[in-house]
Design a protein around this motif. Structure first.
Motif, PDB file in Angstrom:
ATOM      1  N   UNK A   1       0.850  -1.212   0.167  1.00 26.11           N
ATOM      2  CA  UNK A   1      -0.044  -0.088   0.227  1.00 26.11           C
ATOM      3  C   UNK A   1       1.104   1.314   0.056  1.00 26.11           C
ATOM      4  N   UNK A   2       1.236   1.099   0.739  1.00 24.12           N
ATOM      5  CA  UNK A   2       2.504   2.564   0.767  1.00 24.12           C
ATOM      6  C   UNK A   2       3.659   2.656  -0.494  1.00 24.12           C
ATOM      7  N   UNK A   3       4.462   1.724  -1.317  1.00 21.13           N
ATOM      8  CA  UNK A   3       4.665   1.323  -2.247  1.00 21.13           C
ATOM      9  C   UNK A   3       3.436   2.176  -3.073  1.00 21.13           C
ATOM     10  N   UNK A   4       2.209   2.142  -2.931  1.00 16.94           N
ATOM     11  CA  UNK A   4       1.656   2.301  -4.119  1.00 16.94           C
ATOM     12  C   UNK A   4       0.962   3.919  -3.794  1.00 16.94           C
ATOM     13  N   UNK A   5       1.543   3.723  -2.609  1.00 21.36           N
ATOM     14  CA  UNK A   5       1.343   4.782  -2.409  1.00 21.36           C
ATOM     15  C   UNK A   5       2.300   6.141  -3.013  1.00 21.36           C
TER      16      UNK A   5
ATOM     17  N   UNK B   1       1.821   6.817  -6.833  1.00 27.88           N
ATOM     18  CA  UNK B   1       1.284   7.480  -6.703  1.00 27.88           C
ATOM     19  C   UNK B   1       1.312   9.522  -6.443  1.00 27.88           C
ATOM     20  N   UNK B   2       2.483   9.492  -5.224  1.00 26.10           N
ATOM     21  CA  UNK B   2       3.160  10.526  -5.304  1.00 26.10           C
ATOM     22  C   UNK B   2       3.980  11.013  -6.165  1.00 26.10           C
ATOM     23  N   UNK B   3       4.354  10.237  -6.521  1.00 27.89           N
ATOM     24  CA  UNK B   3       6.263  10.968  -7.372  1.00 27.89           C
ATOM     25  C   UNK B   3       5.020  10.678  -8.900  1.00 27.89           C
ATOM     26  N   UNK B   4       4.353  10.052  -9.249  1.00 24.87           N
ATOM     27  CA  UNK B   4       3.077  10.088 -10.440  1.00 24.87           C
ATOM     28  C   UNK B   4       3.247  11.236 -10.551  1.00 24.87           C
ATOM     29  N   UNK B   5       2.463  11.962  -9.811  1.00 22.12           N
ATOM     30  CA  UNK B   5       1.129  13.426  -9.913  1.00 22.12           C
ATOM     31  C   UNK B   5       2.173  13.815 -10.141  1.00 22.12           C
ATOM     32  N   UNK B   6       4.025  13.972  -9.188  1.00 28.64           N
ATOM     33  CA  UNK B   6       4.773  14.647  -9.505  1.00 28.64           C
ATOM     34  C   UNK B   6       6.154  15.415 -10.788  1.00 28.64           C
ATOM     35  N   UNK B   7       4.757  14.177 -11.817  1.00 25.99           N
ATOM     36  CA  UNK B   7       5.877  14.107 -12.496  1.00 25.99           C
ATOM     37  C   UNK B   7       7.547  13.258 -13.021  1.00 25.99           C
TER      38      UNK B   7
ATOM     39  N   UNK C   1      11.667   8.720 -10.511  1.00 26.76           N
ATOM     40  CA  UNK C   1      11.473   7.784  -8.969  1.00 26.76           C
ATOM     41  C   UNK C   1      10.381   7.155  -9.046  1.00 26.76           C
ATOM     42  N   UNK C   2       9.767   7.695  -9.628  1.00 30.70           N
ATOM     43  CA  UNK C   2       7.951   6.563  -9.737  1.00 30.70           C
ATOM     44  C   UNK C   2       8.752   4.751 -10.224  1.00 30.70           C
ATOM     45  N   UNK C   3       9.678   4.748 -11.513  1.00 34.70           N
ATOM     46  CA  UNK C   3       9.979   3.759 -12.097  1.00 34.70           C
ATOM     47  C   UNK C   3      10.262   3.316 -10.562  1.00 34.70           C
ATOM     48  N   UNK C   4      11.314   4.038  -9.965  1.00 37.84           N
ATOM     49  CA  UNK C   4      12.820   2.858  -8.766  1.00 37.84           C
ATOM     50  C   UNK C   4      11.662   1.900  -7.977  1.00 37.84           C
ATOM     51  N   UNK C   5      10.624   3.488  -7.352  1.00 41.63           N
ATOM     52  CA  UNK C   5       9.471   2.707  -6.365  1.00 41.63           C
ATOM     53  C   UNK C   5       8.818   1.610  -7.442  1.00 41.63           C
ATOM     54  N   UNK C   6       8.274   1.347  -8.232  1.00 38.22           N
ATOM     55  CA  UNK C   6       7.514   0.566  -8.447  1.00 38.22           C
ATOM     56  C   UNK C   6       8.814  -1.003  -8.344  1.00 38.22           C
ATOM     57  N   UNK C   7       9.913  -0.739  -8.484  1.00 34.96           N
ATOM     58  CA  UNK C   7      10.481  -1.620  -9.334  1.00 34.96           C
ATOM     59  C   UNK C   7      11.104  -2.025  -7.953  1.00 34.96           C
TER      60      UNK C   7
END
Ligand code: ADP
Length: 631
Positions: free
Chosen positions: A132-136, A139-145, A149-155
């Motif tokens: 859940x935290x990861x998804x948050x 979402x956060x970094x994705x929204x901030x474009x 970082x978004x890709x790193x978070x998913x990995x």
């Protein structure tokens, strides 16, 4: 003329044992030492326990069969006891696996599995939180474009899940049989058990799929044969067990293991079949004499070949030693009950007196101890309800009145009914009518009037015996048996006459084999037209030579006669020692032992013609045989 039987009261009933109450009597701790009067059975059980042999016990109910089986379990080594676990089989869910461990270990294993399962479920919860935290974060970094970082978070999230997820879910095994904390080997009573309860079963699963199902191993239930592993499996009334079950039982005996499967065909449990579950038990079978008939021949032969067959006695000799044992029996029963007050000396005397009466046999004490134990409990209950510190003779006497068997109660109502309808006659005289005596249910007496009428034969060729009532065949047989005597005493050949015999008001359950003396007397009276004294009742079996032979239940018969107002009871001389009637009846009836039919007639017949008739009988010799003395 025979002497009237006088019944003395005996003082030392307790075999010289000194005690104030049964609390002074020591009760052995081991069950096997508590068994009374079955010395042979005790020896055999000890031997069978030692050698692990099967046993079959045949005998009257309430003589200690299940007690002996329980005692046998106590004698078996408890060190060998085991627990049985049943596991989910990941390869085939319908074939659960079995594991045997030393007693007490099973619970530990299940607990360990439960802990592990708990841990893994905690881990799963943790992962969900991380995800859940990861998804948050994503979402956060994705929204901030900030796509990088978004890709790193998913990995990172994938990496975490890869390493932290438990490899497989932990499925806790089921503890099928446990012997944890047991101080003796198991004793399992499988009397009347249906197939599932005997051989084990698999419960039906109403869901069966969709994630709601209960795993098969969890639905497996142990049967009595498995619970009795390393102990004793006791089955009473073995003949009521279905043949199929007996066959399976035999397999279990031979293999010492038996797989569990669902017993009802249409249940989902029928698909499940476990690996063989151990069932290395000693089998103790019990039953009445007729039990052998319903038994699978192979099962019986298995016992014959690899075990012992025992016949349980239902009475023991009346001697001081055995009476002392009965004192201990009372102490045992009081202790076992735990709620009733101990018995004083007088109360124990009364119980022993009853044990004598119930033996129904000269110089014996009953060993139908379950029933006697019932009397102990009812007596104790009465004492308790009266707030007495000890149970006394008075309580036992009251208990005897209350705890009458169904048959005795039936005999009571029967007596009342007959009084109402005046079927009874305990006064006056009558031709062809005898007050016979019979027993019902083994321990209740009744007065059974018998009426005879003799007429010239309807058929020219030969006469017939016509009997009414439930005792038809006995009547016919008796008449045939006594025809020689009748011919001898009266000169009449009754085979050329019609003899009608009626058992007044006889009904199902009346045992009438001891009625032949009464039947003969009634027929002789009807033939000779000499009346019979109705204050006399009689019992006895008649030999073809006119001797009066012993019969059963004499005490109960005399008591029934006394209750009905009869003044004199004729009994076979050889039964004199069996007479143990209660105090209250002693002054009510005269008991006269007789040895042959002419003595019976002396007491039973009355009237003017009696003496000349009896003279003829006395003077009668064989060469006059066949000559009518009424000609
Ligand atoms: P069965 O199995 O022969 O029908 P049980 O063993 O169930 O009889 O006996 C029932 C009870 O009666 C026992 O628990 C015990 O209290 C008492 N009892 C029966 N026989 C004896 C005996 N021989 N010695 C001591 N007590 C006995």
């Amino acid at each position: 003329m025979s002497e009237e039987v006088k019944i003395e009261k005996q003082d030392d009933l307790c075999g010289g044992l000194e005690f104030n109450s049964t609390s002074d009597i020591e009760v052995p701790t081991k069950l096997i030492d508590q068994v009374i009067g079955q010395e042979h059975a005790v020896e055999v059980i000890k031997k069978a326990a030692n050698q692990r042999r099967h046993v079959m016990m045949i005998g009257t109910p309430g003589t200690g069969k299940s007690m002996l089986a329980k005692a046998m379990a106590e004698l078996l080594p408890k060190e060998e006891l085991q627990d049985v676990l049943i596991y989910h089989n990941p390869e085939d869910g319908n074939n659960p696996k079995v594991r045997v461990v030393p007693a007490g270990k099973g619970k530990q294993i299940v607990n360990a599995h439960k802990m592990e399962a708990q841990k893994s479920s905690q881990m799963r919860n943790l992962i969900i939180v991380f995800a859940m935290l990861g998804i948050l974060v994503f979402a956060f970094v994705y929204l901030r474009e900030q796509f990088m970082w978004a890709i790193i978070a998913v990995l990172l999230l994938l990496l975490l899940l890869r390493y932290v997820t438990p490899k497989e879910t932990v499925i806790t095994p089921k503890l099928l049989v446990t012997n944890q904390g047991k101080t003796t080997a198991p004793f399992i009573d499988a009397t009347g058990a249906h197939a599932g309860a005997l051989l084990g079963d698999v419960r039906h699963d109403p869901f069966q799929s969709g994630g709601l199902e209960t795993p098969a191993h969890d639905r497996v239930e142990a049967g009595a044969i498995h619970k009795a592993h390393k102990g004793v499996l006791f089955i009473d009334e073995i003949n009521t067990l279905r043949m199929e079950s007996q066959q399976h039982l035999l397999t279990a005996l031979q293999e010492k293991k038996f797989h569990i499967t669902g017993q009802s065909e249409r249940s989902s449990g029928a698909m499940v079949k476990t690996d063989p579950v151990p069932c290395d038990f000693i089998m103790v079978l019990a039953g009445n004499l007729d039990a052998k008939e319903g038994m699978h021949p192979a099962l019986r032969s298995r016992i014959k070949g690899y075990g012992y067959e025992l016949y349980m006695t239902d009475s023991m000799e009346d001697n001081p030693e055995n009476r002392r044992k009965l004192v201990r029996f009372v102490a045992q029963e009081v202790m076992r009950d735990g709620k009733i007050p101990h018995f004083d000396h007088s109360a124990v005397d009364e119980i022993i007196r009853e044990a004598r009466r119930r033996a129904g046999r000269k110089g014996h004490l009953t060993l139908k101890l379950r029933d006697l134990g019932g009397l102990v409990r009812v007596s104790g209950d009465i004492a308790r309800s009266e707030g007495a510190a000890l149970t006394t003779a008075d309580h036992v006497l009251k208990a005897k009145k209350i705890s009458r068997s169904v048959e005795q109660q039936l005999a009571d109502t029967y007596l009342d009914q007959r009084r109402d309808y005046r079927l009874f006659k305990a006064a006056g005289e009558e031709v062809g009518r005898v007050n016979g005596l019979a027993v019902i249910g083994g321990d209740s007496g009744i007065v059974l009037p018998i009426v005879a009428e003799v007429t010239p034969a309807l058929s020219k060729a030969e006469g017939h015996v016509y009997a009414t009532g439930k005792l038809k065949s006995i009547a016919k047989e008796s008449v045939q048996n006594v025809s020689a005597i009748i011919k001898k005493f009266t000169g009449y050949d009754i085979s050329s006459m019609d003899v009608h015999i009626q058992f007044v008001g006889a009904y199902e359950g009346v045992e009438g084999d001891s009625a032949s003396v009464s039947i003969a007397t009634a027929v002789i009276s009807a033939l000779s037209q000499i009346p019979i004294d109705q204050t006399v009742a009689m019992t006895g079996s008649l030999s073809v030579r006119g001797e009066v032979l012993p019969i059963g239940g004499v005490t109960y018969k005399i008591e029934a006669a006394a209750l009905a107002g009869i003044k004199t009871v004729l009994i076979p001389k050889s039964n004199v020692g069996d007479v143990l009637i209660e105090e209250v009846y002693k002054d009510k009836v005269k008991i006269i032992p007789v040895t042959n039919i002419s003595e019976v007639l002396e007491y039973a017949l009355v009237g003017k013609m009696k003496e000349s008739f009896l003279d003829k009988i006395r003077n009668f010799s064989m060469d006059k045989m066949g000559i009518g003395i009424f000609d």
